[in-house]
Design an enzyme around this catalytic site. Structure first.
Site, PDB file in Angstrom:
ATOM      1  N   GLU A 104       1.653  -4.396  23.280  1.00 46.67           N
ATOM      2  CA  GLU A 104       2.293  -3.129  23.655  1.00 46.67           C
ATOM      3  C   GLU A 104       1.685  -2.609  24.955  1.00 46.67           C
ATOM      4  O   GLU A 104       0.484  -2.723  25.152  1.00 46.67           O
ATOM      5  CB  GLU A 104       2.098  -2.096  22.537  1.00 46.67           C
ATOM      6  CG  GLU A 104       2.871  -2.469  21.295  1.00 46.67           C
ATOM      7  CD  GLU A 104       2.790  -1.437  20.175  1.00 46.67           C
ATOM      8  OE1 GLU A 104       2.346  -0.309  20.417  1.00 46.67           O
ATOM      9  OE2 GLU A 104       3.203  -1.780  19.066  1.00 46.67           O
TER      10      GLU A 104
ATOM     11  N   HIS B 201       7.603   1.715  18.893  1.00 47.10           N
ATOM     12  CA  HIS B 201       6.512   2.199  18.036  1.00 47.10           C
ATOM     13  C   HIS B 201       6.717   3.675  17.640  1.00 47.10           C
ATOM     14  O   HIS B 201       5.828   4.511  17.833  1.00 47.10           O
ATOM     15  CB  HIS B 201       5.155   2.015  18.727  1.00 47.10           C
ATOM     16  CG  HIS B 201       4.006   1.911  17.758  1.00 47.10           C
ATOM     17  ND1 HIS B 201       2.907   1.117  17.962  1.00 47.10           N
ATOM     18  CD2 HIS B 201       3.789   2.537  16.571  1.00 47.10           C
ATOM     19  CE1 HIS B 201       2.058   1.248  16.950  1.00 47.10           C
ATOM     20  NE2 HIS B 201       2.581   2.118  16.085  1.00 47.10           N
TER      21      HIS B 201
ATOM     22  N   GLY C 233       0.863  -1.195   0.000  1.00 48.06           N
ATOM     23  CA  GLY C 233       0.000   0.000   0.000  1.00 48.06           C
ATOM     24  C   GLY C 233       0.891   1.235   0.000  1.00 48.06           C
ATOM     25  O   GLY C 233       1.977   1.225  -0.579  1.00 48.06           O
ATOM     26  N   ARG C 234       0.426   2.288   0.669  1.00 47.16           N
ATOM     27  CA  ARG C 234       1.198   3.547   0.682  1.00 47.16           C
ATOM     28  C   ARG C 234       2.613   3.334   1.228  1.00 47.16           C
ATOM     29  O   ARG C 234       3.610   3.682   0.601  1.00 47.16           O
ATOM     30  CB  ARG C 234       0.473   4.599   1.533  1.00 47.16           C
ATOM     31  CG  ARG C 234      -0.739   5.222   0.888  1.00 47.16           C
ATOM     32  CD  ARG C 234      -1.486   6.116   1.863  1.00 47.16           C
ATOM     33  NE  ARG C 234      -2.057   5.335   2.942  1.00 47.16           N
ATOM     34  CZ  ARG C 234      -3.357   5.024   3.040  1.00 47.16           C
ATOM     35  NH1 ARG C 234      -4.210   5.479   2.159  1.00 47.16           N
ATOM     36  NH2 ARG C 234      -3.810   4.285   4.038  1.00 47.16           N
ATOM     37  N   ILE C 235       2.704   2.735   2.446  1.00 48.95           N
ATOM     38  CA  ILE C 235       4.016   2.634   3.105  1.00 48.95           C
ATOM     39  C   ILE C 235       4.877   1.555   2.443  1.00 48.95           C
ATOM     40  O   ILE C 235       6.069   1.766   2.193  1.00 48.95           O
ATOM     41  CB  ILE C 235       3.843   2.386   4.619  1.00 48.95           C
ATOM     42  CG1 ILE C 235       3.097   3.580   5.246  1.00 48.95           C
ATOM     43  CG2 ILE C 235       5.197   2.200   5.294  1.00 48.95           C
ATOM     44  CD1 ILE C 235       2.623   3.362   6.674  1.00 48.95           C
TER      45      ILE C 235
ATOM     46  N   THR D 260       7.019  -2.821  10.774  1.00 46.88           N
ATOM     47  CA  THR D 260       6.603  -1.486  11.222  1.00 46.88           C
ATOM     48  C   THR D 260       5.092  -1.336  11.076  1.00 46.88           C
ATOM     49  O   THR D 260       4.591  -0.222  11.029  1.00 46.88           O
ATOM     50  CB  THR D 260       7.288  -0.375  10.378  1.00 46.88           C
ATOM     51  OG1 THR D 260       7.009  -0.634   8.993  1.00 46.88           O
ATOM     52  CG2 THR D 260       8.777  -0.300  10.613  1.00 46.88           C
ATOM     53  N   SER D 261       4.366  -2.471  10.973  1.00 48.63           N
ATOM     54  CA  SER D 261       2.915  -2.325  10.773  1.00 48.63           C
ATOM     55  C   SER D 261       2.190  -2.353  12.120  1.00 48.63           C
ATOM     56  O   SER D 261       2.086  -1.303  12.769  1.00 48.63           O
ATOM     57  CB  SER D 261       2.396  -3.366   9.789  1.00 48.63           C
ATOM     58  OG  SER D 261       2.402  -4.664  10.339  1.00 48.63           O
ATOM     59  N   ARG D 262       1.750  -3.516  12.555  1.00 47.03           N
ATOM     60  CA  ARG D 262       1.125  -3.639  13.878  1.00 47.03           C
ATOM     61  C   ARG D 262       1.608  -4.952  14.484  1.00 47.03           C
ATOM     62  O   ARG D 262       1.749  -5.962  13.778  1.00 47.03           O
ATOM     63  CB  ARG D 262      -0.397  -3.661  13.778  1.00 47.03           C
ATOM     64  CG  ARG D 262      -1.044  -2.301  13.543  1.00 47.03           C
ATOM     65  CD  ARG D 262      -1.041  -1.408  14.787  1.00 47.03           C
ATOM     66  NE  ARG D 262      -1.722  -0.148  14.561  1.00 47.03           N
ATOM     67  CZ  ARG D 262      -1.146   0.982  14.146  1.00 47.03           C
ATOM     68  NH1 ARG D 262       0.152   1.008  13.895  1.00 47.03           N
ATOM     69  NH2 ARG D 262      -1.853   2.084  13.990  1.00 47.03           N
TER      70      ARG D 262
HETATM   71  N1  LIG Z   1       4.839   1.745  13.274  1.00 47.32           N
HETATM   72  C1  LIG Z   1       4.146   2.844  13.082  1.00 47.32           C
HETATM   73  O1  LIG Z   1       4.289   3.820  13.797  1.00 47.32           O
HETATM   74  C2  LIG Z   1       3.192   2.913  11.925  1.00 47.32           C
HETATM   75  C3  LIG Z   1       3.055   4.122  11.231  1.00 47.32           C
HETATM   76  C4  LIG Z   1       2.194   4.169  10.153  1.00 47.32           C
HETATM   77  C5  LIG Z   1       1.462   3.046   9.776  1.00 47.32           C
HETATM   78  N2  LIG Z   1       1.608   1.896  10.478  1.00 47.32           N
HETATM   79  C6  LIG Z   1       0.877   0.677  10.062  1.00 47.32           C
HETATM   80  O2  LIG Z   1       1.132   0.456   8.672  1.00 47.32           O
HETATM   81  C7  LIG Z   1      -0.056  -0.016   8.073  1.00 47.32           C
HETATM   82  C8  LIG Z   1      -0.016   0.283   6.600  1.00 47.32           C
HETATM   83  O3  LIG Z   1      -0.216   1.664   6.346  1.00 47.32           O
HETATM   84  P1  LIG Z   1      -0.481   2.204   4.867  1.00 47.32           P
HETATM   85  O4  LIG Z   1      -0.713   3.653   4.963  1.00 47.32           O
HETATM   86  O5  LIG Z   1       0.556   1.688   3.941  1.00 47.32           O
HETATM   87  O6  LIG Z   1      -1.865   1.439   4.562  1.00 47.32           O
HETATM   88  P2  LIG Z   1      -2.444   1.019   3.147  1.00 47.32           P
HETATM   89  O7  LIG Z   1      -3.877   0.713   3.375  1.00 47.32           O
HETATM   90  O8  LIG Z   1      -2.088   2.047   2.108  1.00 47.32           O
HETATM   91  O9  LIG Z   1      -1.636  -0.324   2.774  1.00 47.32           O
HETATM   92  C9  LIG Z   1      -1.901  -1.584   3.293  1.00 47.32           C
HETATM   93  C10 LIG Z   1      -1.842  -2.567   2.120  1.00 47.32           C
HETATM   94  O10 LIG Z   1      -1.864  -3.899   2.626  1.00 47.32           O
HETATM   95  C11 LIG Z   1      -2.645  -4.676   1.708  1.00 47.32           C
HETATM   96  N3  LIG Z   1      -3.066  -5.906   2.374  1.00 47.32           N
HETATM   97  C12 LIG Z   1      -4.086  -6.112   3.240  1.00 47.32           C
HETATM   98  N4  LIG Z   1      -4.089  -7.400   3.665  1.00 47.32           N
HETATM   99  C13 LIG Z   1      -3.063  -8.009   3.042  1.00 47.32           C
HETATM  100  C14 LIG Z   1      -2.539  -9.333   3.068  1.00 47.32           C
HETATM  101  N5  LIG Z   1      -3.093 -10.286   3.832  1.00 47.32           N
HETATM  102  N6  LIG Z   1      -1.446  -9.583   2.329  1.00 47.32           N
HETATM  103  C15 LIG Z   1      -0.867  -8.641   1.559  1.00 47.32           C
HETATM  104  N7  LIG Z   1      -1.319  -7.372   1.503  1.00 47.32           N
HETATM  105  C16 LIG Z   1      -2.397  -7.073   2.229  1.00 47.32           C
HETATM  106  C17 LIG Z   1      -3.759  -3.756   1.274  1.00 47.32           C
HETATM  107  O11 LIG Z   1      -4.352  -4.164   0.055  1.00 47.32           O
HETATM  108  C18 LIG Z   1      -3.015  -2.422   1.154  1.00 47.32           C
HETATM  109  O12 LIG Z   1      -2.530  -2.230  -0.165  1.00 47.32           O
HETATM  110  C19 LIG Z   1      -1.186   0.711   8.841  1.00 47.32           C
HETATM  111  O13 LIG Z   1      -2.381  -0.012   8.789  1.00 47.32           O
HETATM  112  C20 LIG Z   1      -0.630   0.811  10.240  1.00 47.32           C
HETATM  113  O14 LIG Z   1      -1.107  -0.241  11.025  1.00 47.32           O
HETATM  114  C21 LIG Z   1       2.463   1.804  11.547  1.00 47.32           C
END
Ligand SMILES: NC(=O)c1ccc[n+]([C@@H]2O[C@H](COP(=O)([O-])OP(=O)(O)OC[C@H]3O[C@@H](n4cnc5c(N)ncnc54)[C@H](O)[C@@H]3O)[C@@H](O)[C@H]2O)c1
Length: 324
Positions: free
Chosen positions: A267, A285, A156-158, A236-238
């Site tokens: 956490e 985090h 996705g974005r990140i 860095t996701s959850r």
């Molecule tokens: N550590 C931190 O401080 C921090 C900071 C920012 C975001 N995050 C986490 O990062 C996550 C991602 O952020 P984002 O802005 O990129 O979100 P996003 O929605 O743009 O990207 C998530 C991507 O994952 C894909 N996806 C969903 N389930 C999947 C699976 N089983 N297998 C493969 N791909 C799958 C989705 O289609 C999407 O493209 C957030 O949900 C958040 O939990 C953590």
């Protein structure tokens, strides 16, 4: 004109608060700690809007306590702490803060990747403790990065930003996602592959999926066994996307070479055994903790909440269907 009554569950950068104060009375949790559940339930009462953090669970019970609320704005892009379905049923809008923290989080994934591969934290420790005996040809040998294969779980974005940053290291990029990522395919020649192939072929697996029922423990003992013994896992996701106890076992047994984690299953705690492992780098985090990112989150959360207070659809609405 009567001002809106807004509650912010933890101090955030001033820029968003200043925006809110133009038309709202704003109360901020005065303590530098998350609210307890009781405090959350008490403080949402009688508010027009709330800015919440990722550790505030906003569910039906909170919505019951917040009768008449016009919206909840999360100060985070992840919204696994929101019961969006319940809010939609009650026609309460909810929002998050996508985009403004993308680069900061992607950069942190790289910081962690290098830290674990090149054993930066272990090396720092030996210097500070005065136990370095002097240069040695066999000391702190780590993993190569240039030319290796990067596997992005969730492009996705990140995940996209993180992968694009690999350009300077001439890496082969594989990714998993539900939809094809034309940017990565065009810019990097990246390949969308099945999850198993990503695990088997990647030297670094960087996790960027959101946390939801389908991604809970997506990474578990079975998955670690499919990875290369020389591979590193970066998260860095959850936290709950990884079965942390099974990760500890995999790291102990050298099923994989190492892991670098910014997020944890329970956490602020880490599971037993993780802290003792040298092939692990851990950060509290803080992936979004840069000035521009946190300021952007504050402005975005405030902008979303202000729209909700006016009865308008917020720019980052999580349940747009309530607007018909
Ligand atoms: N550590 C931190 O401080 C921090 C900071 C920012 C975001 N995050 C986490 O990062 C996550 C991602 O952020 P984002 O802005 O990129 O979100 P996003 O929605 O743009 O990207 C998530 C991507 O994952 C894909 N996806 C969903 N389930 C999947 C699976 N089983 N297998 C493969 N791909 C799958 C989705 O289609 C999407 O493209 C957030 O949900 C958040 O939990 C953590």
């Amino acid at each position: 004109m009567k001002k809106f009554n807004v509650y912010v569950t933890r101090l955030v950068p001033v820029e968003g608060l200043t925006l809110l104060r133009e038309s709202c009375t704003v109360e901020v949790n005065p303590e530098d700690r998350p609210l307890t559940r009781d405090e959350l339930l008490k403080n949402v009462k009688g508010r027009d809007g709330v800015i919440s953090l990722l550790n505030d669970r906003i569910d039906g019970e909170v919505m019951d306590a917040a009768q008449g609320i016009k919206g909840f704005a999360n100060y985070a892009v992840g919204f696994d702490n929101f019961d969006v379905k319940e809010a939609t049923k009650r026609k309460i809008p909810m929002s998050n803060t996508p985009g403004v923290l993308t680069d900061a989080t992607a950069e942190m994934a790289w910081a962690l990747l290098f830290a674990v591969a090149r054993r930066v934290v272990e090396s720092d420790r030996i210097m500070r403790t005065g136990t370095w005996p002097g240069w040695g040809p066999m000391q702190f040998i780590g993993g190569d990065v240039k030319g290796k294969t990067l596997g992005v779980a969730g492009a996705g974005r990140i995940g996209t930003a993180m992968a694009l940053m690999s350009k300077g290291f001439a890496m082969k990029v594989l990714y998993t996602d539900e939809i094809a990522n034309t940017v990565l395919e065009k810019e990097l020649g990246a390949k969308k592959v099945p999850f198993e192939q990503l695990l088997r072929e990647s030297d670094f697996v960087s996790v960027h999926v959101p946390f939801m029922p389908s991604t809970r423990h997506l990474f578990n003992a079975k998955v670690f066994a499919m990875m290369k013994p020389s591979a590193y896992l970066i998260n860095t996701s959850r936290g709950p996307v990884i079965n942390e106890a099974e990760l500890v076992e995999a790291l102990k047994k050298k099923v994989i070479a190492g892991a670098a984690l910014d997020v944890f299953e329970f956490e602020p705690k880490m599971v037993a055994g993780l802290a003792e492992l040298v092939n692990v780098v851990v950060t509290p985090h803080t992936a979004s903790a840069t000035i521009s990112s946190r300021t952007g989150m504050s402005v975005k959360a405030a902008t979303n909440l202000l729209a909700m207070l006016k009865g308008e659809r917020p720019p980052d609405c999580l349940n747009p269907e309530i607007y018909g």
